[in-house]
Design a protein around this motif. Structure first.
Motif, PDB file in Angstrom:
ATOM      1  N   CYS A 196       0.825  -1.213   0.000  1.00  0.00           N
ATOM      2  CA  CYS A 196       0.000   0.000   0.000  1.00  0.00           C
ATOM      3  C   CYS A 196       0.856   1.259   0.000  1.00  0.00           C
ATOM      4  CB  CYS A 196      -0.930   0.003   1.208  1.00  0.00           C
ATOM      5  SG  CYS A 196      -2.193  -1.294   1.168  1.00  0.00           S
TER       6      CYS A 196
ATOM      7  N   ALA B   2       2.379   1.654  -3.458  1.00  0.00           N
ATOM      8  CA  ALA B   2       1.371   2.112  -4.424  1.00  0.00           C
ATOM      9  C   ALA B   2       1.050   3.585  -4.208  1.00  0.00           C
ATOM     10  CB  ALA B   2       0.114   1.260  -4.290  1.00  0.00           C
TER      11      ALA B   2
ATOM     12  N   LEU C 121       1.495   6.708  -6.956  1.00  0.00           N
ATOM     13  CA  LEU C 121       0.456   7.686  -7.321  1.00  0.00           C
ATOM     14  C   LEU C 121       0.920   9.112  -7.018  1.00  0.00           C
ATOM     15  CD1 LEU C 121      -2.805   5.909  -6.099  1.00  0.00           C
ATOM     16  CD2 LEU C 121      -1.951   6.127  -8.435  1.00  0.00           C
TER      17      LEU C 121
ATOM     18  N   ILE D 265       1.617  -3.400  -8.514  1.00  0.00           N
ATOM     19  CA  ILE D 265       2.484  -2.237  -8.728  1.00  0.00           C
ATOM     20  C   ILE D 265       2.480  -1.818 -10.189  1.00  0.00           C
ATOM     21  CG2 ILE D 265       4.862  -1.424  -8.558  1.00  0.00           C
ATOM     22  CD1 ILE D 265       3.383  -1.726  -5.895  1.00  0.00           C
TER      23      ILE D 265
ATOM     24  N   TYR E 276      -0.614   0.337 -10.866  1.00  0.00           N
ATOM     25  CA  TYR E 276      -0.502   1.718 -10.389  1.00  0.00           C
ATOM     26  C   TYR E 276       0.488   2.516 -11.233  1.00  0.00           C
ATOM     27  CZ  TYR E 276      -3.368   1.080  -6.245  1.00  0.00           C
ATOM     28  OH  TYR E 276      -4.428   0.877  -5.404  1.00  0.00           O
ATOM     29  N   ASN E 277       1.541   1.893 -11.696  1.00  0.00           N
ATOM     30  CA  ASN E 277       2.492   2.568 -12.569  1.00  0.00           C
ATOM     31  C   ASN E 277       1.831   2.943 -13.893  1.00  0.00           C
ATOM     32  OD1 ASN E 277       5.225   3.476 -13.163  1.00  0.00           O
ATOM     33  ND2 ASN E 277       5.298   1.756 -14.617  1.00  0.00           N
TER      34      ASN E 277
ATOM     35  N   LEU F 279      -1.349   3.719 -14.212  1.00  0.00           N
ATOM     36  CA  LEU F 279      -2.323   4.781 -13.976  1.00  0.00           C
ATOM     37  C   LEU F 279      -1.697   6.171 -14.015  1.00  0.00           C
ATOM     38  CD1 LEU F 279      -4.490   3.197 -11.120  1.00  0.00           C
ATOM     39  CD2 LEU F 279      -5.076   3.443 -13.547  1.00  0.00           C
ATOM     40  N   ILE F 280      -0.440   6.298 -13.585  1.00  0.00           N
ATOM     41  CA  ILE F 280       0.153   7.643 -13.530  1.00  0.00           C
ATOM     42  C   ILE F 280       0.618   8.120 -14.901  1.00  0.00           C
ATOM     43  CG2 ILE F 280       0.898   7.242 -11.161  1.00  0.00           C
ATOM     44  CD1 ILE F 280       3.773   7.027 -12.204  1.00  0.00           C
TER      45      ILE F 280
END
Length: 383
Positions: A84, A87, A91, A137, A140-141, A143-144
């Motif tokens: 968490c 992540a 973000l 991970i 999330y990578n 998404l940015i």
């Protein structure tokens, strides 16, 4: 659950230290990235704040996270927290960076540092854990990096693959290392136990066995009551010789479980030979005791109905679903139908003491005899 269950703590410490070294090196690279690029960030101060959080979490994981001896369930809490926090930093890095820099393929703050939890999960839970952490991970990578340019899409197709492959490969290698360590320790224990068994065998041979052999020779030579004492000494010598090669190197069975080799070998004597596997033959204690009682009843029948010099051979067979013990003698045997006639006459020694005991355990028992060719009793007990 954990792949490292049962592995010595010092071996786990070495694995966690290797991950800690990676975390520190990745943090140093992130610090270099921030120091060179913070002027081009959308939120330059935010870059230093994110780096501070990464540094604090890295220090915590290196010093206190997770204890190698921690149970798997308790260990899951800090591992999930690690996932968490990482992540969240990914973000936050997307918020700090400018869209233009990300679209141009510039490295975000967490470029290498985000691989830390993937390695941790791979060490703790094997390739499946590494794959799960790598997938989280990588998501999330992804998404940015919005909006997506052709360059970022090509980079994003590579980064998740690298994370997943890293988690799977390290988890697999970690598991192989665990198995290798277990094999080495198991071999060391067996070697030490074998040396101890050899030492005990030498001591027994130099003392007890020699005394029993001497009592047997002198008793038989003296005759009379001394001959009976000599015969008993010979039986005990044979049983002890068989036991010397069985129990010393084998681990103790769990509670309620018995190694029937030990119990049956105690029945060996001057005229009774026992052949058993080299490894323990385990049965529940109740089944093992009933099986031995049935064998004793069979031996009593041999002693009662056969000449004193009759020889007996007992064979123990360890099978996946059952254990089979065969008893064969070279006595005079008996005619077909004799057991049925004995049962009709009320003589139920074989029917109850041998066949009945095994059938109550859910097994099968068989008695075969041919006049002049001896008798064979086969007892099969399910596991």
């Amino acid at each position: 659950m954990a792949e490292d269950a049962g592995v010595p703590e010092d071996f786990l410490v070495a694995l966690w230290r290797a991950v800690a070294v990676f975390r520190v090196a990745a943090l140093a690279y992130s610090a270099l990235t921030v120091s060179q690029n913070f002027a081009g960030y959308r939120h330059p101060l935010g870059g230093w704040i994110v780096l501070g959080v990464m540094a604090a979490w890295t220090a915590y994981t290196v010093v206190r996270f997770p204890p190698p001896a921690m149970p798997a369930v308790a260990r899951a809490v800090p591992l999930v927290a690690d996932l968490c926090v990482t992540a969240g930093c990914v973000l936050a890095a997307g918020w700090v960076e400018s869209a233009a820099r990300l679209a141009a393929g510039e490295s975000p703050i967490t470029v290498l540092w985000l691989g830390g939890p993937v390695l941790v999960w791979a060490v703790a839970y094997g390739r499946r854990g590494g794959l799960c952490a790598g997938a989280v991970i990588a998501l999330y990578n992804f998404l940015i990096h919005t909006p997506h340019s052709a360059y970022t899409l090509s980079q994003l197709s590579f980064a998740p693959s690298l994370l997943l492959l890293t988690g799977a490969a390290l988890g697999y290698l970690s598991r192989l290392a665990v198995l290798a360590q277990e094999a080495i320790e198991r071999g060391t224990r067996l070697q030490a136990a074998a040396h101890e068994r050899d030492r005990l065998a030498r001591d027994i041979h130099d003392s007890v066995l020699q005394v029993l052999a001497r009592v047997q020779r002198q008793g038989l030579a003296a005759g009379g009551e001394a001959a009976e004492l000599g015969r008993l000494a010979g039986e005990q010598e044979a049983a002890l010789r068989a036991l010397v090669g069985i129990g010393a190197a084998d681990p103790e069975p769990a509670a309620g479980i018995r190694d029937i080799r030990v119990l049956i070998t105690m029945l060996a004597g001057a005229t009774v030979n026992v052949a058993a596997p080299a490894t323990p033959v385990l049965l529940p204690a109740t089944a093992a005791e009933e099986l031995v009682l049935a064998l004793r009843a069979a031996l009593d029948n041999v002693a009662r109905h056969c000449p004193p010099e009759t020889r007996v051979w007992i064979l123990i067979e360890d099978e996946p679903a059952s254990v089979t013990v065969s008893l064969r003698d070279d006595g005079p045997g008996f005619a077909p139908g004799r057991l049925e006639k004995a049962a009709e006459a009320g003589r139920l020694g074989v029917a109850q003491s041998i066949l009945g005991r095994i059938r109550e355990l859910g097994g099968t028992a068989r008695v075969d005899s041919v006049p002049g060719q001896g008798t064979e009793v086969e007892l099969r007990v399910p596991r």
